[in-house]
Design an enzyme around this catalytic site. Structure first.
Site, PDB file in Angstrom:
ATOM      1  N   SER A 108       0.988  -0.220  -1.178  1.00 55.75           N
ATOM      2  CA  SER A 108       1.986   0.467  -1.571  1.00 55.75           C
ATOM      3  C   SER A 108       2.655   0.818   0.185  1.00 55.75           C
ATOM      4  CB  SER A 108       1.566   1.854  -0.962  1.00 55.75           C
ATOM      5  OG  SER A 108       0.518   2.639   0.394  1.00 55.75           O
ATOM      6  N   LYS A 109       3.992   1.426   0.276  1.00 51.68           N
ATOM      7  CA  LYS A 109       4.878   1.992   1.024  1.00 51.68           C
ATOM      8  C   LYS A 109       3.985   1.899   2.816  1.00 51.68           C
ATOM      9  CE  LYS A 109       8.990   2.909  -0.479  1.00 51.68           C
ATOM     10  NZ  LYS A 109       9.147   1.363  -0.245  1.00 51.68           N
TER      11      LYS A 109
END
Ligand code: GLU
Length: 488
Positions: A252-253
């Site tokens: 994820s980010k």
């Protein structure tokens, strides 16, 4: 039987590295098998779908060289390739399911469904909707739907069924239909939902293999039931392992860049990213890590895709990218790196810039590093005079050291203008020879450190001889003299 595979991205965000990896695996499989690779855009979520995301997905895949045989852009015999343009097809099949009592209208309000879900969760039971409207008389339901606005179309999930399938990557899998609930398939006959639309499209587009992320496994039994109810043949299934961050949670980010754009902007080469992504879950065996696209097409196999999550290791990506950067001819490197160079590089002769690039080429991991590493070739360096101090030299020692360098450099007698350049040019070996003759066996740092520092203004850089070879004698002398003034 022809091999036809697809990716079906939703244009609700920029091209994600996970989508790109799925696209690549589909592409490699199709090309190897002499099949077709199709891009279909799943844009039925009108609120979240945006044309700019669709554009970004196409651009990213094109940049990576993952070209589709059929897509909204190139067309093809099974189009249209955007779900929003296929509404008639969905309506036909939804009406078929309703007519055959395989689907039904559910009139629960959103509030009722929400409350039911919360109660089930509170009781620690799976939040399934087993709908009492499934047994409603169809004529009655048809009348009710004309007066009620709150309704949705659901699949009449058969009770007590084992739904098994052979996944090419994960082996035999089996699901219990009682854990699926009466899942929704459309809001209206012309507003289909994902599980339904995907089945209709995969059938209509003659998709032979569905190769997609493991996060879709739970959808597969639903899609199998729908295909059965519609009398469709089933595709072969292959679910790719998730991409994980270094902490082994889903990428994820939080772990860093997740969109292909961000990698492009950081100066990763598309061929390096393709090579790296191919290894995200595909395990060719052996030590080899560098594969061209042609080699990937030859060697790739779904059997060698692992079940366990694939860790996204940026260090490995950097290493692979560096390998690809080193293989570029200088002119090609300049073409790829030009946006990362100091903007005034165009004021310099091309051979000069090529020389600078070649100097840094062995050290680069990303093209974006080039600007900061080479700025001193395109403008005078800026630095604090403390940078010039080697060990415990006094200011006076530094001045003496620089005076010596100045004398040595101005005494170099090998004028040789480089193509495209005025000024005297000497090779690093020639400069080195002169210096070492002059300074003998003593502490070389006392001469070479301040010299290198005044040429570059940096704490770390290539050595002074390599730099002077490119800067030329005049510019090198100018920088030494500027430093002497700074010390005064
Ligand atoms: N729109 C879905 C996605 O982007 C497609 C899933 C599928 O391949 O069936 O994840």
């Amino acid at each position: 039987s022809t091999i036809r595979v697809r990716i079906a991205p939703s244009p609700t965000g920029f091209l994600h590295i996970g989508t790109a990896r799925t696209a690549l695996f589909n592409y490699l499989f199709a090309k190897q098998q002499g099949g077709q690779f199709i891009i279909r855009i799943e844009d039925t979520d009108i609120e979240r779908s945006k044309p700019e995301y669709e554009k970004n997905i196409f651009e990213g895949l094109r940049w990576l060289g993952i070209d589709a045989d059929e897509s909204p852009e190139v067309g093809g015999p099974f189009g249209p390739y955007r779900q929003s343009e296929r509404i008639g097809i969905y309506r036909k099949y939804i009406e078929q399911l309703l007519a055959e009592s395989e689907a039904f209208y559910c009139f629960h309000s959103e509030k009722e469904l929400e409350d039911e879900k919360n109660n089930l969760l509170a009781a620690k039971r799976p939040p399934l909707h087993l709908c009492e409207y499934r047994t409603m008389d169809p004529v009655e339901a048809a009348t009710l739907k004309d007066v009620k606005s709150d309704y949705i179309i659901r699949f009449k999930t058969p009770a007590g069924r084992k739904i098994g399938f052979a996944d090419l990557i994960r082996g035999e899998l089996s699901f219990d239909s009682d854990l699926l609930g009466d899942f929704s398939i459309a809001k209206r006959p012309d507003i289909p939902l994902y599980n339904f639309a995907v089945v209709a499209d995969d059938y209509e587009m003659r998709i032979s293999h569905v190769i997609r992320g493991e996060d879709h496994i739970a959808n597969t039994p639903k899609q199998i039931l729908l295909a059965e109810a519609l009398g469709f043949t089933q595709p072969v299934w292959a679910h790719l392992p998730l991409i994980l961050g270094p902490d082994r949670s889903k990428l994820s980010k939080r772990h860093g860049a997740t969109s292909v754009d961000e990698y492009r902007e950081q100066g990763y080469l598309p061929e390096a990213l393709v090579n790296f992504m191919a290894l995200l879950g595909w395990n060719p065996g052996g030590e080899r890590e560098i594969f061209s696209k042609e080699e990937l097409i030859r060697e790739f196999s779904l059997e060698k895709v692992q079940k366990s999550g694939a860790v996204f290791d940026v260090k490995k990506l950097d290493w692979i990218n560096g390998e690809y950067i080193r293989r570029l001819p200088p002119e090609e490197l300049l073409k790829r790196a030009n946006t990362f160079l100091p903007s005034n590089y165009t004021l310099y002769p091309i051979p000069y810039t090529l020389h600078v690039l070649v100097l840094e080429q062995p050290r680069l991991h990303k093209l974006s590093e080039i600007g900061e590493r080479t700025d001193y070739f395109f403008r005078p360096p800026e630095y604090d005079k403390e940078l010039l101090r080697w060990k415990d030299m006094s200011d006076e020692d530094i001045s003496v050291s620089l005076k010596r360098s100045e004398k040595i450099v101005s005494g170099i007698e090998y004028p040789r203008p480089l193509a495209g350049q005025t000024g005297r040019q000497v090779s690093r070996d020639e400069i080195k020879k002169v210096f070492f003759n002059e300074i003998g066996e003593g502490d070389k740092g006392a001469i070479l450190w301040p010299l290198r520092a005044v040429l570059t203004g940096k704490g770390a850089s290539p050595g002074p001889f390599e730099i002077m070879e490119i800067l030329g004698v005049e510019e090198s002398l100018a920088r030494i003299r500027a430093a002497k003034k700074k010390l005064m």
